[in-house]
Design a protein around this motif. Sequence first.
Motif: not given
Length: 157
Positions: A46-62, A75-82
């Motif tokens: 799990g990777v916690l990301l922050k966007s203009d709309r709040g936080y989300l978790v992206a889940v990817v293989p290690a 997602l049509d959002e600006r994203l960055g790592l939390a």
Amino acid sequence: MSVSPTIQTYLEKKGVAFDLMPHDRAVTAQRIARVAHIPGAELAKGVLLKSDRGYLVAVVPASHQIDLAELSHRLDERLGLASEDEASRMFPDCDPGAVPALGTAYDMRTIVDKRLDGIEDIYFEAGDHTTLVHVKRDAFARLMDGKTEHAAIARRH
């Protein structure tokens, strides 16, 4: 060996069969896969990301990393790592840096890399840096609650 109370409750609520797998302490997903002797493709990080709309978790293989440009476009959002501090606030019952792949357990928007859809055995952090939860593919799908989007959001390291 410790499972966060939120994850434990969520696993029980969903009624999924799971195993706990202790491993030597490790912090990065690739290192966890190595010390746990499992393929990186089977460890859902799990990777916690922050966007203009709040936080989300992206889940990817290690074995992969998030393609932030692709995901931002999708997602049509600006994203960055939390930050680690933000992650600690969002997941207060997890050890610092142990972002759970189960954003759904925390009522968080979650997006899963579609590479995990075809994996039969899936592992993810239990909330600390020494325990993995192991589930089968159908159980992982139930844990994702049918509310998650699945898309190609990662690329190989």
